[in-house]
Scaffold this motif. Structure first.
Motif, PDB file in Angstrom:
ATOM      1  N   GLY A  75      -3.359  10.879  -3.030  1.00 52.65           N
ATOM      2  CA  GLY A  75      -3.704  10.557  -4.231  1.00 52.65           C
ATOM      3  C   GLY A  75      -3.564   8.885  -3.705  1.00 52.65           C
ATOM      4  O   GLY A  75      -3.960   8.029  -5.271  1.00 52.65           O
ATOM      5  N   CYS A  76      -3.689   8.682  -2.698  1.00 54.44           N
ATOM      6  CA  CYS A  76      -4.342   6.830  -3.028  1.00 54.44           C
ATOM      7  C   CYS A  76      -5.600   6.740  -2.320  1.00 54.44           C
ATOM      8  O   CYS A  76      -6.721   5.916  -2.622  1.00 54.44           O
ATOM      9  N   ILE A  77      -6.709   7.806  -2.215  1.00 58.74           N
ATOM     10  CA  ILE A  77      -8.407   7.804  -2.046  1.00 58.74           C
ATOM     11  C   ILE A  77      -9.055   7.391  -3.610  1.00 58.74           C
ATOM     12  O   ILE A  77      -8.586   7.892  -4.322  1.00 58.74           O
ATOM     13  N   GLY A  78      -9.467   6.345  -3.585  1.00 60.94           N
ATOM     14  CA  GLY A  78     -10.286   5.588  -4.506  1.00 60.94           C
ATOM     15  C   GLY A  78      -8.938   5.125  -5.420  1.00 60.94           C
ATOM     16  O   GLY A  78      -9.740   4.162  -6.360  1.00 60.94           O
ATOM     17  N   CYS A  79      -8.207   4.320  -4.764  1.00 65.72           N
ATOM     18  CA  CYS A  79      -7.086   3.837  -6.085  1.00 65.72           C
ATOM     19  C   CYS A  79      -7.714   2.405  -5.990  1.00 65.72           C
ATOM     20  O   CYS A  79      -7.679   1.868  -7.077  1.00 65.72           O
ATOM     21  N   GLY A  80      -8.263   1.804  -4.870  1.00 68.33           N
ATOM     22  CA  GLY A  80      -8.828   0.609  -5.104  1.00 68.33           C
ATOM     23  C   GLY A  80      -8.442  -1.185  -5.263  1.00 68.33           C
ATOM     24  O   GLY A  80      -7.473  -1.509  -4.910  1.00 68.33           O
ATOM     25  N   CYS A  81      -7.421  -0.703  -6.378  1.00 68.64           N
ATOM     26  CA  CYS A  81      -6.050  -2.005  -7.205  1.00 68.64           C
ATOM     27  C   CYS A  81      -5.207  -1.555  -6.335  1.00 68.64           C
ATOM     28  O   CYS A  81      -4.711  -2.853  -6.148  1.00 68.64           O
ATOM     29  N   LEU A  82      -4.362  -0.071  -5.634  1.00 69.69           N
ATOM     30  CA  LEU A  82      -3.038  -0.778  -5.186  1.00 69.69           C
ATOM     31  C   LEU A  82      -1.957  -0.730  -6.156  1.00 69.69           C
ATOM     32  O   LEU A  82      -1.463  -1.228  -5.474  1.00 69.69           O
ATOM     33  N   SER A  83      -2.278  -0.685  -6.859  1.00 73.26           N
ATOM     34  CA  SER A  83      -0.993  -1.493  -8.586  1.00 73.26           C
ATOM     35  C   SER A  83      -0.888  -0.517  -9.220  1.00 73.26           C
ATOM     36  O   SER A  83      -0.535  -0.294 -10.392  1.00 73.26           O
ATOM     37  N   LEU A  84      -1.580   1.015  -9.127  1.00 72.81           N
ATOM     38  CA  LEU A  84      -1.270   2.240  -9.746  1.00 72.81           C
ATOM     39  C   LEU A  84      -0.258   2.592  -9.944  1.00 72.81           C
ATOM     40  O   LEU A  84       0.584   2.742  -8.289  1.00 72.81           O
ATOM     41  N   PRO A  85       1.093   2.596 -11.147  1.00 75.05           N
ATOM     42  CA  PRO A  85       2.143   2.877 -10.993  1.00 75.05           C
ATOM     43  C   PRO A  85       2.471   4.754 -10.488  1.00 75.05           C
ATOM     44  O   PRO A  85       3.422   4.738  -9.341  1.00 75.05           O
ATOM     45  N   LYS A  86       1.246   5.217  -9.854  1.00 75.48           N
ATOM     46  CA  LYS A  86       2.010   6.722  -9.299  1.00 75.48           C
ATOM     47  C   LYS A  86       0.806   6.342  -7.379  1.00 75.48           C
ATOM     48  O   LYS A  86       1.434   7.020  -6.715  1.00 75.48           O
ATOM     49  N   CYS A  87       0.174   5.389  -7.229  1.00 73.32           N
ATOM     50  CA  CYS A  87       0.909   4.710  -5.908  1.00 73.32           C
ATOM     51  C   CYS A  87       1.567   5.325  -5.555  1.00 73.32           C
ATOM     52  O   CYS A  87       2.828   4.148  -5.001  1.00 73.32           O
ATOM     53  N   ALA A  88       2.324   6.366  -4.093  1.00 72.62           N
ATOM     54  CA  ALA A  88       3.313   6.803  -3.817  1.00 72.62           C
ATOM     55  C   ALA A  88       3.318   5.346  -2.191  1.00 72.62           C
ATOM     56  O   ALA A  88       4.528   5.018  -1.624  1.00 72.62           O
ATOM     57  N   LEU A  89       2.888   5.614  -1.667  1.00 77.62           N
ATOM     58  CA  LEU A  89       2.024   4.956  -0.422  1.00 77.62           C
ATOM     59  C   LEU A  89       1.944   4.328  -0.477  1.00 77.62           C
ATOM     60  O   LEU A  89       2.902   3.233   0.100  1.00 77.62           O
ATOM     61  N   TYR A  90       1.387   2.732  -0.723  1.00 84.25           N
ATOM     62  CA  TYR A  90       1.837   1.275  -0.506  1.00 84.25           C
ATOM     63  C   TYR A  90       2.108   0.842  -2.195  1.00 84.25           C
ATOM     64  O   TYR A  90       2.777  -0.636  -2.027  1.00 84.25           O
ATOM     65  N   PRO A 103       5.012   2.331  -4.409  1.00 85.41           N
ATOM     66  CA  PRO A 103       5.918   2.753  -5.300  1.00 85.41           C
ATOM     67  C   PRO A 103       6.554   2.277  -6.601  1.00 85.41           C
ATOM     68  O   PRO A 103       6.870   1.474  -6.464  1.00 85.41           O
ATOM     69  N   GLY A 104       6.667   2.616  -7.272  1.00 89.50           N
ATOM     70  CA  GLY A 104       7.183   2.002  -8.748  1.00 89.50           C
ATOM     71  C   GLY A 104       6.564   1.396  -9.070  1.00 89.50           C
ATOM     72  O   GLY A 104       7.161  -0.395 -10.070  1.00 89.50           O
ATOM     73  N   ASP A 105       4.983   0.785  -8.264  1.00 96.93           N
ATOM     74  CA  ASP A 105       4.576  -0.574  -9.538  1.00 96.93           C
ATOM     75  C   ASP A 105       4.764  -1.349  -8.856  1.00 96.93           C
ATOM     76  O   ASP A 105       4.438  -2.314 -10.067  1.00 96.93           O
ATOM     77  N   ARG A 106       5.306  -1.654  -7.971  1.00 94.36           N
ATOM     78  CA  ARG A 106       5.369  -3.359  -7.323  1.00 94.36           C
ATOM     79  C   ARG A 106       4.608  -3.693  -7.358  1.00 94.36           C
ATOM     80  O   ARG A 106       4.436  -5.084  -8.202  1.00 94.36           O
ATOM     81  N   ALA A 107       3.470  -3.824  -7.664  1.00 91.20           N
ATOM     82  CA  ALA A 107       2.385  -4.740  -7.259  1.00 91.20           C
ATOM     83  C   ALA A 107       1.810  -5.642  -8.626  1.00 91.20           C
ATOM     84  O   ALA A 107       1.031  -6.041  -8.950  1.00 91.20           O
ATOM     85  N   GLY A 108       1.749  -4.486  -9.618  1.00 90.82           N
ATOM     86  CA  GLY A 108       1.652  -4.953 -11.129  1.00 90.82           C
ATOM     87  C   GLY A 108       2.851  -5.731 -11.432  1.00 90.82           C
ATOM     88  O   GLY A 108       1.945  -6.586 -12.639  1.00 90.82           O
ATOM     89  N   GLU A 109       3.310  -5.924 -10.830  1.00 93.10           N
ATOM     90  CA  GLU A 109       4.996  -7.163 -12.282  1.00 93.10           C
ATOM     91  C   GLU A 109       3.448  -8.611 -11.112  1.00 93.10           C
ATOM     92  O   GLU A 109       4.532  -9.485 -11.817  1.00 93.10           O
ATOM     93  N   ARG A 110       3.093  -7.868 -10.027  1.00 95.81           N
ATOM     94  CA  ARG A 110       3.040  -9.503  -9.762  1.00 95.81           C
ATOM     95  C   ARG A 110       1.541 -10.398 -10.748  1.00 95.81           C
ATOM     96  O   ARG A 110       1.390 -11.105 -10.613  1.00 95.81           O
ATOM     97  N   GLY A 111       0.834  -9.647 -11.442  1.00 94.00           N
ATOM     98  CA  GLY A 111      -0.116  -9.226 -12.040  1.00 94.00           C
ATOM     99  C   GLY A 111      -1.638  -8.431 -11.927  1.00 94.00           C
ATOM    100  O   GLY A 111      -1.616  -7.487 -10.828  1.00 94.00           O
ATOM    101  N   ALA A 112      -2.870  -8.554 -12.669  1.00 94.22           N
ATOM    102  CA  ALA A 112      -3.950  -8.030 -12.465  1.00 94.22           C
ATOM    103  C   ALA A 112      -4.615  -7.821 -11.116  1.00 94.22           C
ATOM    104  O   ALA A 112      -4.662  -9.360 -10.359  1.00 94.22           O
ATOM    105  N   GLY A 113      -5.355  -6.767 -10.973  1.00 95.08           N
ATOM    106  CA  GLY A 113      -5.873  -7.078  -9.907  1.00 95.08           C
ATOM    107  C   GLY A 113      -5.888  -6.441  -8.268  1.00 95.08           C
ATOM    108  O   GLY A 113      -4.278  -5.779  -8.314  1.00 95.08           O
ATOM    109  N   PRO A 114      -6.535  -6.143  -7.572  1.00 92.85           N
ATOM    110  CA  PRO A 114      -5.749  -6.016  -5.610  1.00 92.85           C
ATOM    111  C   PRO A 114      -4.829  -6.802  -5.276  1.00 92.85           C
ATOM    112  O   PRO A 114      -5.400  -7.693  -4.189  1.00 92.85           O
ATOM    113  N   ARG A 115      -3.999  -6.630  -5.526  1.00 87.39           N
ATOM    114  CA  ARG A 115      -2.715  -7.991  -5.626  1.00 87.39           C
ATOM    115  C   ARG A 115      -2.422  -7.810  -3.388  1.00 87.39           C
ATOM    116  O   ARG A 115      -2.326  -8.584  -2.920  1.00 87.39           O
TER     117      ARG A 115
END
Length: 150
Positions: free
Chosen positions: A113-128, A130-142
Motif C-alpha cells: 500500500g506504500c509503494i508509489g506513495c511518495g508524499c507520505l501523507s496519504l490518509p491510507k498510509c498505514a506504514l509511515y 497512520p491516521g494521516d498525521r503528516a497531513g496535519e503538518r502541511g502539504a508535501g513530503p513532510r
C-alpha cells in the motif's frame, strides 16, 4: 588459559573467516579478550571462536555492538559456554528477534500500500502515516522534508 595453549590471531581468523583487523577491532571493543605469550603475541581462548561467531550472527540481524556487548557479558570468558549459558543468552536474543520479525512482517504486509506513495501523507498510509498525521503538518513530503513521525 596458559598463553602458549591459546589460538594465535591468525588461527582465530582462519577458524572464523574474519580478517585479523576485525578480530583486533572486536578485542579493542571488549567483545573478546586475549592473553600475551612470552613473545608478546596474542593468544585467544578457543571460546573466542564461539563468541566471534555469535557476534557475526547477531550483526546480521541488526544487533548493535553495544547490545552484543551486553549479551556477551553473561558468557564466561575463559571457557566454552555451556548449553545453560547459551540458553540464558538466547532468551534475551530471542526477544530482540521476535521484535524484529514482527516489524519485518508488518513492513511486508503494509509495503504494497506504500509503494508509489511518495508524499507520505496519504490518509491510507498505514506504514509511515497512520491516521494521516503528516497531513496535519502541511502539504508535501513532510517526513522527507525533515519532519519527524510522532
Amino acid at each position: 588459559m596458559p598463553p602458549e595453549r591459546g589460538l594465535s590471531i591468525g588461527a582465530l581468523a582462519g577458524r572464523t573467516g574474519l580478517a585479523v583487523s576485525a578480530i583486533r577491532y572486536y578485542e579493542a571493543q571488549g567483545l573478546i579478550a586475549a592473553e600475551r605469550n612470552a613473545g608478546n603475541q596474542r593468544r585467544f581462548p578457543r571460546a573466542a571462536i564461539r563468541r566471534l561467531s555469535f557476534i557475526l550472527i547477531a550483526q546480521q540481524f541488526g544487533v548493535s555492538l553495544a547490545e552484543i556487548r551486553v549479551l556477551l557479558a553473561d558468557l564466561p570468558e575463559g571457557r566454552n559456554p555451556s548449553p545453560a549459558d547459551w540458553r540464558r543468552i538466547s532468551l534475551q536474543f530471542r526477544d530482540r528477534l521476535d521484535q524484529r520479525i514482527a516489524t519485518l512482517t508488518r513492513l511486508r504486509d503494509d509495503l504494497d500500500g506504500c509503494i508509489g506513495c511518495g508524499c507520505l501523507s496519504l490518509p491510507k498510509c498505514a506504514l509511515y502515516n497512520p491516521g494521516d498525521r503528516a497531513g496535519e503538518r502541511g502539504a508535501g513530503p513532510r517526513y522527507l522534508m525533515g519532519d519527524r513521525p510522532g
